[in-house]
Scaffold this motif. Structure first.
Motif, PDB file in Angstrom:
ATOM      1  N   LEU A  25      27.609  28.218  -1.739  1.00 53.89           N
ATOM      2  CA  LEU A  25      26.924  28.037  -3.013  1.00 53.89           C
ATOM      3  C   LEU A  25      26.699  29.387  -3.694  1.00 53.89           C
ATOM      4  CD1 LEU A  25      25.569  25.808  -4.738  1.00 53.89           C
ATOM      5  CD2 LEU A  25      23.448  26.342  -3.544  1.00 53.89           C
ATOM      6  N   LEU A  26      26.210  30.346  -2.940  1.00 48.21           N
ATOM      7  CA  LEU A  26      25.966  31.675  -3.500  1.00 48.21           C
ATOM      8  C   LEU A  26      27.267  32.336  -3.939  1.00 48.21           C
ATOM      9  CD1 LEU A  26      23.304  32.996  -0.958  1.00 48.21           C
ATOM     10  CD2 LEU A  26      22.922  31.875  -3.161  1.00 48.21           C
ATOM     11  N   LYS A  27      28.323  32.113  -3.163  1.00 44.86           N
ATOM     12  CA  LYS A  27      29.634  32.665  -3.516  1.00 44.86           C
ATOM     13  C   LYS A  27      30.140  32.068  -4.825  1.00 44.86           C
ATOM     14  CE  LYS A  27      34.314  33.312  -1.703  1.00 44.86           C
ATOM     15  NZ  LYS A  27      35.236  33.040  -0.547  1.00 44.86           N
TER      16      LYS A  27
ATOM     17  N   ARG B 118      15.645  33.560  -5.934  1.00 45.45           N
ATOM     18  CA  ARG B 118      15.290  34.875  -5.409  1.00 45.45           C
ATOM     19  C   ARG B 118      16.533  35.638  -4.934  1.00 45.45           C
ATOM     20  NH1 ARG B 118      12.187  33.211  -1.879  1.00 45.45           N
ATOM     21  NH2 ARG B 118      13.499  33.433  -0.032  1.00 45.45           N
ATOM     22  N   LEU B 119      17.435  34.939  -4.239  1.00 43.89           N
ATOM     23  CA  LEU B 119      18.629  35.587  -3.697  1.00 43.89           C
ATOM     24  C   LEU B 119      19.607  36.008  -4.783  1.00 43.89           C
ATOM     25  CD1 LEU B 119      19.262  33.284  -0.601  1.00 43.89           C
ATOM     26  CD2 LEU B 119      18.574  35.688  -0.541  1.00 43.89           C
TER      27      LEU B 119
ATOM     28  N   THR C  27      28.530  31.482 -12.825  1.00 46.45           N
ATOM     29  CA  THR C  27      28.670  30.054 -13.089  1.00 46.45           C
ATOM     30  C   THR C  27      27.329  29.383 -12.816  1.00 46.45           C
ATOM     31  OG1 THR C  27      30.988  30.090 -12.408  1.00 46.45           O
ATOM     32  CG2 THR C  27      29.913  27.937 -12.516  1.00 46.45           C
ATOM     33  N   PRO C  28      26.762  28.669 -13.787  1.00 46.56           N
ATOM     34  CA  PRO C  28      25.447  28.046 -13.580  1.00 46.56           C
ATOM     35  C   PRO C  28      25.482  26.990 -12.481  1.00 46.56           C
ATOM     36  CG  PRO C  28      25.970  28.159 -15.919  1.00 46.56           C
ATOM     37  CD  PRO C  28      27.222  28.520 -15.182  1.00 46.56           C
ATOM     38  N   LEU C  29      24.408  26.935 -11.711  1.00 48.55           N
ATOM     39  CA  LEU C  29      24.238  25.931 -10.672  1.00 48.55           C
ATOM     40  C   LEU C  29      23.488  24.743 -11.238  1.00 48.55           C
ATOM     41  CD1 LEU C  29      24.113  24.806  -7.734  1.00 48.55           C
ATOM     42  CD2 LEU C  29      22.041  26.195  -7.427  1.00 48.55           C
ATOM     43  N   LEU C  30      24.066  23.553 -11.139  1.00 55.90           N
ATOM     44  CA  LEU C  30      23.396  22.324 -11.544  1.00 55.90           C
ATOM     45  C   LEU C  30      22.551  21.845 -10.366  1.00 55.90           C
ATOM     46  CD1 LEU C  30      23.442  20.253 -13.992  1.00 55.90           C
ATOM     47  CD2 LEU C  30      24.908  18.875 -12.509  1.00 55.90           C
ATOM     48  N   TYR C  31      21.244  21.822 -10.551  1.00 55.30           N
ATOM     49  CA  TYR C  31      20.318  21.580  -9.441  1.00 55.30           C
ATOM     50  C   TYR C  31      19.470  20.352  -9.733  1.00 55.30           C
ATOM     51  CZ  TYR C  31      16.789  22.638  -5.876  1.00 55.30           C
ATOM     52  OH  TYR C  31      15.944  22.574  -4.796  1.00 55.30           O
TER      53      TYR C  31
ATOM     54  N   LEU D 239      30.302  24.788 -14.273  1.00 56.03           N
ATOM     55  CA  LEU D 239      29.158  24.411 -13.444  1.00 56.03           C
ATOM     56  C   LEU D 239      29.506  24.493 -11.968  1.00 56.03           C
ATOM     57  CD1 LEU D 239      27.981  21.208 -15.366  1.00 56.03           C
ATOM     58  CD2 LEU D 239      26.874  23.452 -15.423  1.00 56.03           C
ATOM     59  N   VAL D 240      28.513  24.862 -11.172  1.00 53.41           N
ATOM     60  CA  VAL D 240      28.550  24.669  -9.727  1.00 53.41           C
ATOM     61  C   VAL D 240      27.745  23.408  -9.437  1.00 53.41           C
ATOM     62  CG1 VAL D 240      27.954  25.595  -7.459  1.00 53.41           C
ATOM     63  CG2 VAL D 240      28.711  27.142  -9.272  1.00 53.41           C
TER      64      VAL D 240
END
Length: 286
Positions: A167-169, A211-212, A175-179, A129-130
């Motif tokens: 974050l994008l890096k 989007r990015l 790796t999934p982003l936990l938001y 996770l991120v």
């Protein structure tokens, strides 16, 4: 603070059902003694459940204080329990919706329910996770929380102050982003969309990041299903997100969270000032 950590360490030896029993009088005391948060919770519930009777809302608020007390006491398990215990306490539902996307960028939509710490530690055992981290004012507490988030050596921790580029890096290897999107972060980079019919300042970062990175949105909801069990439910990935209109995206997100809150209202974070930021001309909410 160190004494509090010692108490949590002692509590981690207990079964969840025992911690649940201890949390009941602790929650009762908090309800009566922590008047500012009680007022916040009461105001939130009045706005979100206007058709409920005052007695029904008060019962929900008392149940929520109990749930929040248990949430705090369970940090002992989260920080100090053996890894295998998480597998006993938390079960998955439809995890494949997430693991099937291991070769794609993913944003995990993860609202603030009282099971979010216990369940995300379980998830992080199996899924890298991120995670975005907000520093705590107390240095001892900050260090303890930060160490806890890295206990499985399977998380990339990005400070909220670092901005979007790190974050994008961190997401580049899928790796999934936990938001966690459902708190009032002010009017900057936010739009006002309904949450339980109340205009709520809602950040639009999920649309921009999706989007990015061309990321898929996968909602994940933690649930306390019994005094000694949790369930982490993974929902199907969203289609047509982002749609090109950040306000519409934010409204879709809030509507989804609201539907899940109605399924387990006592487990949502009602003590947060979710409606603190108001549209121009509106009177203060709290």
């Amino acid at each position: 603070m160190r004494f509090a950590f010692f108490i949590l360490w002692l509590l981690h030896f207990l079964p969840l059902s025992a911690i649940n029993a201890i949390a009941r009088p602790v929650g009762w005391l908090a309800y009566h003694l922590v008047a500012p948060r009680r007022r916040v919770g009461r105001r939130n519930l009045e706005a979100c459940f206007p058709d409920w009777t005052p007695a029904a809302r008060d019962r929900l608020l008392r149940d929520h204080f109990h749930a929040m007390a248990r949430f705090m006491l369970e940090y002992g398990i989260v920080w100090y329990s053996p890894d295998a215990r998480f597998r006993e306490l938390v079960s998955y539902k439809n995890l494949h919706y997430l693991t099937d996307l291991k070769d794609e960028n993913v944003i995990i939509l993860y609202p603030h329910f009282v099971g979010f710490e216990m369940c995300v530690y379980r998830l992080n055992q199996d899924v890298p996770l991120v995670s975005i981290y907000a520093r705590q004012k107390n240095e001892v507490l900050d260090r303890r929380i930060y160490q806890g988030r890295q206990r499985f050596s399977n998380a990339k921790i990005i400070s909220r102050t670092e901005g979007l580029r790190p974050l994008l890096k961190a997401m580049k290897d899928h790796t999934p982003l936990l938001y966690l999107p459902d708190q009032d972060m002010g009017a900057k980079e936010a739009v006002f969309v309904p949450f339980f019919g109340v205009p709520a300042a809602t950040i639009t970062a999920m649309s921009r990041i999706a989007r990015l990175t061309r990321a898929r949105i996968v909602p994940v909801i933690p649930r306390r299903v019994s005094p000694d069990r949790y369930e982490l439910e993974v929902f199907p990935p969203w289609d047509d997100f982002p749609c090109g209109d950040e306000t519409e995206d934010a409204a879709r997100m809030n509507a989804f969270i609201e539907a899940r809150v109605r399924e387990q209202p006592e487990q949502y974070f009602w003590l947060h000032k979710r409606f603190k930021t108001r549209p121009d001309g509106d009177k203060p909410f709290y």
